[in-house]
Design a protein around this motif. Structure first.
Motif, PDB file in Angstrom:
ATOM      1  N   THR A 119       0.834  -1.217   0.000  1.00  0.00           N
ATOM      2  CA  THR A 119       0.000   0.000   0.000  1.00  0.00           C
ATOM      3  C   THR A 119       0.859   1.254   0.000  1.00  0.00           C
ATOM      4  OG1 THR A 119      -1.767  -1.161   1.177  1.00  0.00           O
ATOM      5  CG2 THR A 119      -1.797   1.250   1.249  1.00  0.00           C
ATOM      6  N   MET A 120       1.890   1.262   0.847  1.00  0.00           N
ATOM      7  CA  MET A 120       2.760   2.438   0.922  1.00  0.00           C
ATOM      8  C   MET A 120       3.508   2.644  -0.393  1.00  0.00           C
ATOM      9  SD  MET A 120       2.282   4.104   3.647  1.00  0.00           S
ATOM     10  CE  MET A 120       3.485   5.282   3.050  1.00  0.00           C
ATOM     11  N   ALA A 121       3.996   1.570  -1.009  1.00  0.00           N
ATOM     12  CA  ALA A 121       4.711   1.703  -2.275  1.00  0.00           C
ATOM     13  C   ALA A 121       3.798   2.279  -3.357  1.00  0.00           C
ATOM     14  CB  ALA A 121       5.279   0.350  -2.707  1.00  0.00           C
ATOM     15  N   LEU A 122       2.528   1.862  -3.359  1.00  0.00           N
ATOM     16  CA  LEU A 122       1.564   2.410  -4.311  1.00  0.00           C
ATOM     17  C   LEU A 122       1.360   3.907  -4.063  1.00  0.00           C
ATOM     18  CD1 LEU A 122      -0.640   2.224  -6.480  1.00  0.00           C
ATOM     19  CD2 LEU A 122      -2.233   1.470  -4.690  1.00  0.00           C
ATOM     20  N   CYS A 123       1.177   4.289  -2.804  1.00  0.00           N
ATOM     21  CA  CYS A 123       0.982   5.711  -2.477  1.00  0.00           C
ATOM     22  C   CYS A 123       2.211   6.543  -2.840  1.00  0.00           C
ATOM     23  CB  CYS A 123       0.671   5.862  -0.991  1.00  0.00           C
ATOM     24  SG  CYS A 123      -0.922   5.154  -0.491  1.00  0.00           S
ATOM     25  N   ILE A 124       3.389   5.973  -2.624  1.00  0.00           N
ATOM     26  CA  ILE A 124       4.631   6.677  -2.962  1.00  0.00           C
ATOM     27  C   ILE A 124       4.717   6.900  -4.470  1.00  0.00           C
ATOM     28  CG2 ILE A 124       7.155   6.447  -3.005  1.00  0.00           C
ATOM     29  CD1 ILE A 124       6.768   4.815  -0.318  1.00  0.00           C
ATOM     30  N   ALA A 125       4.379   5.878  -5.246  1.00  0.00           N
ATOM     31  CA  ALA A 125       4.419   6.019  -6.700  1.00  0.00           C
ATOM     32  C   ALA A 125       3.435   7.097  -7.167  1.00  0.00           C
ATOM     33  CB  ALA A 125       4.099   4.683  -7.362  1.00  0.00           C
ATOM     34  N   ILE A 126       2.252   7.142  -6.566  1.00  0.00           N
ATOM     35  CA  ILE A 126       1.260   8.155  -6.940  1.00  0.00           C
ATOM     36  C   ILE A 126       1.771   9.556  -6.587  1.00  0.00           C
ATOM     37  CG2 ILE A 126      -1.052   9.046  -6.426  1.00  0.00           C
ATOM     38  CD1 ILE A 126      -1.935   6.121  -6.038  1.00  0.00           C
TER      39      ILE A 126
END
Length: 277
Positions: free
Chosen positions: A41-48
């Protein structure tokens, strides 16, 4: 804050959020105690967040100054490249964790973290010219990056306790300590940058008529952006020791808002006074 400086402030905030969240997420993943779903989840938010930062960067026409604040536009193309690497590696990190390739994801996270450090260095070079020296802006951006990353990751991780009560308390405790350490560094940087004279005072088109120490924004930055979140982070740390994780998460919610407000105020003061606060 100068209107012309608003896009640059947004770029700095998004960059700090992206890179700081990657640093703290990777540290939590390597230390253990957090779940794979949280890391994904955090990696997805970071990419966004990285995409939003790149979008903001692409909209800027970089020149030699921002409403009277001199900048060095030379490192900007390399900064965008470093930020692009951070965004791509965060996406790879997310995909690798989703596929169960945790070692690959961590390698991507390490590479992205190194690129993020390079991005902070390049951003510091860009905005260093009027300050008293390169360390003034680098330490300010580094501490802000760590603070935004720590509070965002800690607040997000707190939600996992709301659905999985058997999780250990020490990962959130560690994140609160990282946040406290980041704020301690910010206090030191603020004190030094207020004491040392700048090389060049910015000359905006609509200057503020009062001096820095008469400007209420400085005291809002200190009170709302530093003292208040330090109190909240300490209370959250103490709350985790009695495993009141829902209360700790609520405290970190408020702290996140205070840290974001503090960073916006700090960047506004920087563009007005050349003092990273």
């Amino acid at each position: 804050m100068n209107v012309e400086a608003l896009p640059y402030t947004l770029l700095i905030i998004l960059t700090e959020l992206t890179i700081g969240s990657l640093w703290v997420t990777l540290a939590s993943d390597l230390r253990g105690g957090v779940t794979r779903g949280f890391v994904l989840t955090m990696a997805l938010c970071i990419a966004i967040a990285g995409v939003l930062a790149l979008w903001t960067a692409s909209s800027l026409a970089i020149g030699p100054e921002v409403d009277g604040y001199p900048i060095d536009p030379g490192p900007f193309p390399r900064f965008r490249t470093a930020l692009l690497i951070v965004t791509i590696t965060a996406a790879v990190y997310m995909f690798a964790v989703f596929m169960g390739w945790d070692p690959v994801g961590r390698i991507a996270g390490i590479l992205g973290s190194l690129a993020g450090l390079a991005a902070v260095v390049l951003l510091s070079i860009m905005f260093a010219p009027p300050t008293w020296g390169y360390p003034a802006i680098f330490l300010g951006l580094f501490a802000g990056t760590l603070a935004l990353g720590a509070v965002s990751v800690a607040m997000t991780w707190g939600h996992w306790y709301l659905t999985e009560g058997a999780l250990p308390a020490w990962p959130l405790r560690d994140l609160c300590l990282i946040l406290l350490g980041a704020h301690a560094l910010q206090v030191v940087v603020l004190a030094v940058n207020l004491a040392v004279p700048v090389r060049e005072v910015p000359l905006p088109a609509n200057p503020v008529e009062v001096g820095l120490f008469q400007n209420p924004v400085l005291y809002l930055r200190i009170g709302v952006g530093l003292i208040f979140p330090i109190i909240l982070a300490y209370l959250a740390y103490r709350t985790t020791r009695i495993r009141a994780m829902q209360s700790a998460t609520g405290l970190l919610y408020i702290a996140m808002g205070a840290v974001f407000v503090g960073e916006v105020l700090a960047k506004g003061l920087m563009f007005l006074t050349a003092r990273p606060t």
